[in-house]
Design a protein around this motif. Structure first.
Motif, mmCIF file in Angstrom:
data_model
loop_
_atom_site.group_PDB
_atom_site.id
_atom_site.type_symbol
_atom_site.label_atom_id
_atom_site.label_comp_id
_atom_site.label_asym_id
_atom_site.label_seq_id
_atom_site.Cartn_x
_atom_site.Cartn_y
_atom_site.Cartn_z
ATOM 1 N N TYR A 150 45.696 42.575 19.190
ATOM 2 C CA TYR A 150 45.187 43.435 20.122
ATOM 3 C C TYR A 150 44.575 42.362 21.055
ATOM 4 N N ALA A 151 43.859 41.372 20.410
ATOM 5 C CA ALA A 151 43.156 40.678 21.351
ATOM 6 C C ALA A 151 44.002 39.647 22.154
ATOM 7 N N LEU A 152 45.018 39.330 21.356
ATOM 8 C CA LEU A 152 46.299 38.482 22.128
ATOM 9 C C LEU A 152 46.737 39.071 23.345
ATOM 10 N N ALA A 153 47.073 40.746 22.896
ATOM 11 C CA ALA A 153 47.572 41.294 23.830
ATOM 12 C C ALA A 153 46.676 41.489 25.419
ATOM 13 N N GLU A 154 45.247 41.574 25.219
ATOM 14 C CA GLU A 154 44.359 41.453 26.112
ATOM 15 C C GLU A 154 44.297 40.338 26.866
ATOM 16 N N LYS A 155 44.488 39.191 26.154
ATOM 17 C CA LYS A 155 44.469 37.779 26.509
ATOM 18 C C LYS A 155 45.522 37.533 27.367
ATOM 19 N N ILE A 156 46.734 37.737 27.174
ATOM 20 C CA ILE A 156 47.961 37.496 27.952
ATOM 21 C C ILE A 156 47.951 38.467 29.111
ATOM 22 N N TYR A 157 47.430 39.757 28.927
ATOM 23 C CA TYR A 157 47.388 40.205 30.152
ATOM 24 C C TYR A 157 46.447 39.869 31.370
ATOM 25 N N ARG A 158 45.205 39.380 30.770
ATOM 26 C CA ARG A 158 44.260 38.675 31.679
ATOM 27 C C ARG A 158 44.927 37.406 32.213
ATOM 28 N N GLN A 159 45.576 36.775 31.491
ATOM 29 C CA GLN A 159 46.173 35.520 32.055
ATOM 30 C C GLN A 159 47.184 35.770 33.118
ATOM 31 N N ILE A 160 48.096 36.713 32.846
ATOM 32 C CA ILE A 160 49.047 37.171 33.968
ATOM 33 C C ILE A 160 48.453 37.555 35.192
ATOM 34 N N VAL A 161 47.338 38.300 35.092
ATOM 35 C CA VAL A 161 46.720 38.870 36.233
ATOM 36 C C VAL A 161 45.622 38.181 36.865
ATOM 37 N N GLU A 162 45.315 36.852 36.424
ATOM 38 C CA GLU A 162 44.010 36.409 36.794
ATOM 39 C C GLU A 162 44.006 35.681 38.125
ATOM 40 N N ASN A 163 45.355 35.254 38.626
ATOM 41 C CA ASN A 163 45.373 34.972 39.850
ATOM 42 C C ASN A 163 45.923 35.958 40.780
ATOM 43 N N VAL A 164 45.736 37.173 40.477
ATOM 44 C CA VAL A 164 46.110 38.468 41.545
ATOM 45 C C VAL A 164 44.790 38.991 41.974
ATOM 46 N N ASN A 165 44.684 38.521 43.183
ATOM 47 C CA ASN A 165 43.307 38.859 43.770
ATOM 48 C C ASN A 165 43.679 39.546 45.143
ATOM 49 N N PRO A 166 44.043 40.651 45.275
ATOM 50 C CA PRO A 166 44.421 41.338 46.550
ATOM 51 C C PRO A 166 43.201 41.675 47.481
ATOM 52 N N GLU A 167 43.403 41.110 48.892
ATOM 53 C CA GLU A 167 42.488 41.563 49.989
ATOM 54 C C GLU A 167 42.822 42.996 50.274
ATOM 55 N N ILE A 168 41.495 43.876 50.303
ATOM 56 C CA ILE A 168 41.735 45.138 50.315
ATOM 57 C C ILE A 168 40.660 45.637 51.476
ATOM 58 N N SER A 169 41.347 45.966 52.638
ATOM 59 C CA SER A 169 40.309 46.156 53.711
ATOM 60 C C SER A 169 39.710 47.606 53.430
ATOM 61 N N ASP A 170 38.451 47.914 54.271
ATOM 62 C CA ASP A 170 37.878 49.037 53.950
ATOM 63 C C ASP A 170 38.504 50.109 54.576
#
Length: 328
Positions: A150-170
């Motif tokens: 379960y911890a590995l599943a969470e860790k790989i998820y975080r690794q894949i999305v860590e660089n996804v930081n979308p800019e979202i306007s107001d």
């Protein structure tokens, strides 16, 4: 009434969860599995005791709120127990698949994470009485393996999305608040609309008197309401009353309370960002899943039932995990 509504929401949640993840669990082959293997994805196996830990914890959590008879309820001919079984199968299949993905990418737990796994396993296993250990068929080593995956599943998820930081306007995330009157008769709605637009009209009083709904106030962002309602609502200025809006379930009259709810807009930004992170993850996950051979032991799976024993009340498997693996 509140309990019935909560139950229906629960049933929808379980059905949606099983449909969403379970579609990835295609039966490819049912031979070559060991007696207690429920399924295998490539070389990653899920045993009956693992499945029973998930299922029994889910069962006891919901029985503590809704009672034992909740599992007898049905929707469209499918019992809640069947839906719960499918949800557990889907969740375990996803955890196993993500653990495989972690292996492929050589993602492992560090020393501190392994210590948390050991501590969590010791705590949860130590909480089980003799009847629970026997009914689930587990030992501390298996619990540690489950927490590790379960911890590995969470860790790989975080690794894949860590660089996804979308800019979202107001504007994209803008959340507004409106008061609403819903009526089933169009002409009556038009008459009430005229009253609502009169200077000094008490919109809430009109809603109490005429609306078919008990809820009057709504806060929502773009894409969350039926299109005619959303379009009219976002076009209103503060304190402005709309014309009659034709929707699928009747005729609406809206009054704008706030054109920009700052706190809710910030929450909506986070919601949209999470949706985009999930989309990024799902793209990689789905591509990986499609390459895997999955095997289901149908005979064993079809024999799985919930445990009905007053001495088997364990429900803290995930609570213990959260205690040791708090994510930011």
């Amino acid at each position: 009434m509140k309990k019935a509504v909560a139950f229906l929401c629960l049933l929808s949640l379980l059905a949606g969860s099983a449909a969403g993840c379970g579609k990835d669990f295609t039966v490819v082959l049912t031979t070559g599995l060991k007696k207690n293997e429920v399924f295998r994805i490539e070389k990653m196996s899920c045993t009956l005791p693992e499945l029973m830990v998930y299922l029994t914890n889910l069962q006891n959590r919901y029985e503590s709120v809704y009672g034992e008879k909740i599992w007898e309820a049905k929707a469209e001919g499918i019992s809640l127990e069947q839906e719960a079984r499918e949800q557990v199968l889907a969740e375990l299949a996803q955890v196993k698949t993500m653990a495989l993905l972690a292996q492929e990418r050589e993602v492992t737990l560090d020393e501190k994470e392994e210590q948390r796994v050991a501590a969590a396993a010791a705590e949860y296993f130590g909480s089980l009485n003799e009847d629970e250990v026997a009914a689930l068929g587990v030992d501390e080593e298996l619990i540690a393996q489950m927490y590790r995956e379960y911890a590995l599943a969470e860790k790989i998820y975080r690794q894949i999305v860590e660089n996804v930081n979308p800019e979202i306007s107001d504007d994209e995330a803008r959340t507004i608040t409106v008061l609403a009157i819903r009526m089933e008769d169009e002409q009556e709605a038009r008459d009430v609309c005229l009253q609502a637009k009169e200077e000094g009209a008490d919109f809430e009083a009109l809603a109490d008197a005429y609306s078919e709904d008990t809820v009057v106030s709504y806060s929502f962002g773009k894409g969350e309401m039926e299109e005619p309602i959303e379009a009219a609502a976002f076009d209103l200025g503060k304190d402005e009353v709309s014309d009659v809006i034709t929707a699928q379930d009747g005729y609406y009259i809206l009054k704008c309370v706030s054109t920009f709810d700052e706190a809710q807009t910030q929450l909506n930004k986070e919601k949209i960002a999470n949706q985009r992170r999930n989309e990024a993850f799902n793209q990689e996950y789905d591509s990986f899943v499609n390459s895997l051979v999955r095997r289901l032991n149908e005979e064993l799976w079809n024999s799985v039932t919930m445990i009905h024993d007053e001495n088997v009340t364990t429900d803290s498997f995930f609570a213990v995990y959260s205690k040791y693996f708090q994510t930011a």
